[in-house]
Design a protein around this motif. Structure first.
Motif, short mmCIF file in Angstrom:
data_model
loop_
_atom_site.label_atom_id
_atom_site.label_comp_id
_atom_site.label_asym_id
_atom_site.label_seq_id
_atom_site.Cartn_x
_atom_site.Cartn_y
_atom_site.Cartn_z
N LEU A 128 23.34 39.34 8.31
CA LEU A 128 22.39 40.12 7.07
C LEU A 128 23.56 39.04 6.18
CD1 LEU A 128 20.02 41.06 5.93
CD2 LEU A 128 21.43 42.92 4.99
N ILE A 129 24.80 39.17 6.08
CA ILE A 129 25.28 38.93 4.82
C ILE A 129 25.98 37.07 5.51
CG2 ILE A 129 27.96 37.97 4.72
CD1 ILE A 129 28.33 41.77 4.82
N SER A 130 26.04 36.77 6.34
CA SER A 130 25.40 35.28 6.92
C SER A 130 24.03 34.76 6.20
CB SER A 130 25.70 35.18 8.80
OG SER A 130 25.21 34.43 8.47
N LEU A 131 23.63 35.86 6.59
CA LEU A 131 21.54 35.16 6.19
C LEU A 131 21.65 34.93 4.75
CD1 LEU A 131 19.37 34.36 7.56
CD2 LEU A 131 18.94 36.87 6.36
N VAL A 132 22.77 35.36 4.43
CA VAL A 132 22.83 36.04 2.28
C VAL A 132 23.35 34.27 2.13
CG1 VAL A 132 23.55 36.74 0.53
CG2 VAL A 132 22.45 38.16 1.51
N LEU A 133 24.19 34.14 2.99
CA LEU A 133 25.78 32.99 2.55
C LEU A 133 24.94 31.47 2.71
CD1 LEU A 133 29.35 34.28 3.30
CD2 LEU A 133 28.49 34.31 1.06
N THR A 134 24.31 31.97 4.00
CA THR A 134 23.08 30.70 3.69
C THR A 134 22.42 30.40 3.19
OG1 THR A 134 23.38 31.06 6.30
CG2 THR A 134 22.17 29.57 6.01
N SER A 135 21.91 31.17 2.44
CA SER A 135 20.97 31.15 1.69
C SER A 135 21.37 30.17 0.82
CB SER A 135 20.23 32.62 1.36
OG SER A 135 20.52 32.81 0.86
N LEU A 136 22.47 30.61 -0.08
CA LEU A 136 22.50 30.23 -0.89
C LEU A 136 23.30 28.11 -1.04
CD1 LEU A 136 23.73 33.31 -2.55
CD2 LEU A 136 22.45 31.78 -3.73
N GLN A 137 23.90 28.59 0.01
CA GLN A 137 24.03 26.62 0.09
C GLN A 137 23.62 25.74 -0.01
OE1 GLN A 137 24.19 26.06 5.25
NE2 GLN A 137 26.40 27.47 4.31
N SER A 138 23.95 24.50 -0.68
CA SER A 138 23.63 23.28 -1.03
C SER A 138 23.75 22.26 0.53
CB SER A 138 24.76 22.96 -1.99
OG SER A 138 24.31 23.58 -3.54
N PRO A 139 23.28 21.59 -0.01
CA PRO A 139 23.34 20.50 1.19
C PRO A 139 24.91 19.59 0.62
CG PRO A 139 21.32 20.12 -0.33
CD PRO A 139 22.14 20.98 -0.85
N SER A 140 25.40 18.87 2.31
CA SER A 140 26.93 18.91 1.98
C SER A 140 27.08 17.06 1.12
CB SER A 140 27.08 18.37 3.39
OG SER A 140 26.89 16.46 4.35
#
Ligand SMILES: Nc1ncnc2c1ncn2[C@@H]1O[C@H](COP(=O)(O)OP(=O)(O)OP(=O)(O)O)[C@@H](O)[C@H]1O
Ligand SMILES: [Mg+2]
Lengths: 306, 393
Positions: A45-57
């Protein structure tokens, strides 16, 4: 210290009461479950939250992202896919109501009417579970065949002129809701059956004795007493049905305009490799399901289920 | 109390038989309970009391026969259409409703106004108004039983069926509830059909008591009539205790019949005998016996047995119970004597030689003969013997 005699355990150090010792045992027994939940639920779940906030490289490689605090993903997820989210809820809700309407009488029949015939009761239960013995995908594909344009159902209805010649059934919302209802029916029936099977018929006798007609006995006694089963059965259908992506997928019963949230998440994740938006959508879906479910459960006063 | 809706209705059971698969629970039951009476059904466990109530309430259909309430044939009507309420042996309180909700249930179904106020009033009657907001699972057994009572009484039905409604209460509360019930019944003239194991409860409360055994009513009458003049072995033993003697009728002298038991001649009023020829069982209640330490002179109008030996003395507070045997006459069974404690302590001690006498007027003769040696047959017939016997028929 008198309690020590009843605890049966080794003599305790006099500073610790029986209750305290008991709570330690409880904690110890809970440990495997807690570790399991932490590893398989909290961490992802934490990993999901972090992923959801990522930006394109910055290198603009497709499918490559860097950690950031990009709330924009949520804006995209909500604004672009709101209609899909709405459709998911509509389909899932319709299917849930249908499973309830079909499933409750079935559960009542098996749990109450068939009580006097234990053998028939077991047989009926096996029949409810029987579809599980065949793969879910196969069964769903079989329905696609049955309702296909050249299949028996459509041809028959066309022959009777109920359906026009160019009509399709597969790929329509009807077909998706049908598929959801069919696939989730056992999940609604079984918990309701468990509640109804335990229903003490003496309460119904008492209601009849107190001037309640059969109709009023049902609504005032039978139904409220089976409510825990109804709530858990409908939740077991509604929650997974909202996120379902098999029934609505064009390869199965759905079409291009029947996509549900699950299909969109799948597409963002596997095809477009747009992981942040897919993750943001998953979280939006989770919240969107949790809120109505919490309201539902508190309205039906069955909190103890959660 | 506010005015009740209905006056009592009479109940008539005509030739009712109830057969469960492989088992006859009720056989050819005929029963009429006049409106406004307090009728007690007394019998051992498994004799068919609950089944009888269920037939009246409409929860069970008779195999044959008819049920009439207030002169109307209700055999084919549904439970909710009958002017009857039941206090169930198992209470059957709705677990998802509060105590108040339970008591209001019947009133609301009939659309009675001020159901809430009436329910509270009924709860006050059973001293539970302070627990109206609780769920049944939060009450003690006796409290649940009182809620069940309130839930039925609040409807003031023409006919109230009570299936051991006070069984779970302590003696004091039980007495209080008995008085309350009696007061309600008298005030409104409802008809009460009260089932109980407790003979004292049946005797103190009811106008009419019916003793039931193996699905049949053995004897019916006022409590006093039943106690003073039991007609069958079962009634003589189930309702209080009896000293029973089996012998042969040898003569009739005036209003009395002479029965010879083990060479001793006993006189019994002919009018108090069910049979007056051949082998008969006669009896007398233990408290009617007089314990004498010297042989008295034979007297007209008094039966005399002795010499006997006291084998056991037990002090019970108001009375002392003596067991005596007749070592010199093996044909006479052991007997018991209840003597009021007019003086401190027992009058005689175990081992003492005594004579027993009783006024001829107190004897009775039964319709069926006792098995030899069963004069102290336990009052409660056990379940299995009942089932076997009824199953055979
Ligand atoms: N549904 C049923 N099927 C078969 N037998 C039954 C059924 N209901 C009752 N019986 C039998 O009928 C007999 C009478 O039962 P009933 O419940 O009327 O007894 P009761 O007099 O109320 O006993 P108790 O004082 O123990 O409550 C019993 O032997 C019981 O086993
Ligand atoms: Mg009973």
């Amino acid at each position: 210290m008198a309690f020590g005699a009843f605890a049966g355990g080794p003599a305790a150090d006099p500073g610790i009461g029986a209750a305290q010792r008991k709570s330690r045992v409880v904690l110890l027994l809970l440990l495997p479950g807690v570790i399991y939940l932490a590893l398989t639920y909290v961490a992802p779940l934490i990993s999901l939250v972090l992923t959801s906030l990522q930006s394109p490289s910055p290198t603009f490689d497709i499918g490559s992202y860097v950690y950031a605090f990009n709330i924009g993903n949520y804006a995209t997820a909500i604004s672009e896919y709101a209609p899909v989210l709405g459709r998911s809820f509509l389909f899932a809700l319709t299917a849930t109501v249908l499973t309830l309407v079909i499933g409750y009488p079935l559960a009542y029949f098996i749990g109450v009417t068939l009580r006097r015939f234990p053998l028939l009761q077991s047989l009926a239960l096996v029949l409810v579970i029987a579809p599980f013995f065949i793969s879910f995908l196969l069964r769903t594909l079989a329905w696609k065949q049955i309702f296909s344009d050249e299949g028996p159902v459509v041809s028959f209805l066309q022959a009777l002129a109920i359906l026009p010649h160019d009509a399709h059934v597969t790929g329509t919302p009807f077909m998706v809701i049908f598929g959801l209802t069919y696939n989730f029916l056992p999940f609604t029936v079984l918990p309701m059956y468990t509640s109804l099977e335990r229903l003490d018929l003496r309460y119904l006798e008492a209601a009849g004795d107190l001037y309640a007609s059969r109709w009023s006995s049902f609504w005032r006694v039978t139904f409220p007493l089976s409510l825990p089963g109804v709530v858990s059965g409908t939740l077991l259908t509604f929650i997974p049905a909202t996120g379902d992506y098999i029934n609505a997928s064009p390869s199965f019963l759905g079409g291009l305009d029947t996509a549900m949230v699950g299909n969109v998440i799948e597409q963002n994740f596997l095809v477009l490799q747009n992981y942040p938006v897919a993750a943001a959508m998953s979280i939006v879906l989770m919240v969107a399901i949790l809120i109505p479910v919490a309201v539902y459960v508190s309205l039906t006063k069955t909190e103890e289920l959660l | 109390m506010s005015a009740f809706d209905d006056a009592g209705a009479d109940l008539e059971l005509r030739q009712i038989t109830k057969t469960f698969p492989g088992f006859t629970a009720i056989e050819q039951l005929d029963l009429t309970i006049p409106a406004g009476s307090f009728f007690a059904l007394l019998g051992p466990s498994g004799c068919g009391k609950t089944t009888t109530l269920r037939l009246v309430a409409g929860l069970e259909e008779p195999t044959t026969g008819r049920v009439l309430i207030g002169g109307r044939d209700v055999t084919a009507t549904k439970p909710h259409e009958r002017p009857v309420n039941t206090v169930f042996q198992s209470y059957a309180l709705f677990p998802h409703m509060t105590v108040q909700g339970n008591v209001e249930f019947g009133l609301r179904r009939r659309g009675v106004k001020d159901a809430g106020a009436r329910a509270l009033e009924a709860l006050k009657l059973v001293q539970l108004d302070h627990l109206a907001a609780r769920r049944p699972s939060q009450l003690s057994g006796g409290q649940q039983q009182r809620v069940a009572l309130a839930r039925a009484i609040v409807n003031r039905p023409a006919l109230l069926l009570l299936d051991e409604p006070l069984g779970a209460l302590d003696l004091k509360l039980r007495r209080e509830m008995q008085l309350e019930l009696k007061a309600i019944q008298a005030e409104v003239g409802l008809t009460f059909l009260h089932v109980t194991h407790d003979q004292e409860e049946a005797m103190t409360m009811a106008d009419t008591v019916a003793v039931m055994n193996r699905g049949r009513i053995e004897q019916m009458g006022s409590p006093q009539e039943l106690y003073e003049l039991p007609r069958t072995l079962f009634v003589a033993n189930f309702l209080g205790q009896s000293n029973l003697l089996t012998g042969d009728v040898v003569a009739t002298s005036g209003a009395n019949t002479v029965v010879e038991v083990g060479g001793v001649r006993l006189s019994i009023p002919t009018a108090r005998m069910q049979r007056t020829s051949g082998a008969v069982t006669v009896g007398v209640r233990p408290e009617k016996l007089l314990l004498l330490t010297e042989e008295p002179k034979a007297k007209r109008g008094v039966n005399l047995l002795g010499p006997a030996r006291v084998t056991d003395v037990s002090f019970t507070g108001v009375s002392t119970q003596y067991q005596v045997e007749f070592p010199e006459n093996s044909a006479l069974p052991g007997m018991s004597v209840f003597a009021q404690n007019l003086v401190f302590g027992a009058v005689v001690n175990p081992g003492a030689e005594v004579w027993l006498s009783w006024s001829v007027d107190h004897g009775f003769g039964l319709a069926d003969a006792a098995e030899p040696g069963s004069s102290f047959a336990a009052a409660e017939a056990d379940d299995t013997s009942v089932a076997v016997a009824a199953g055979e028929s």
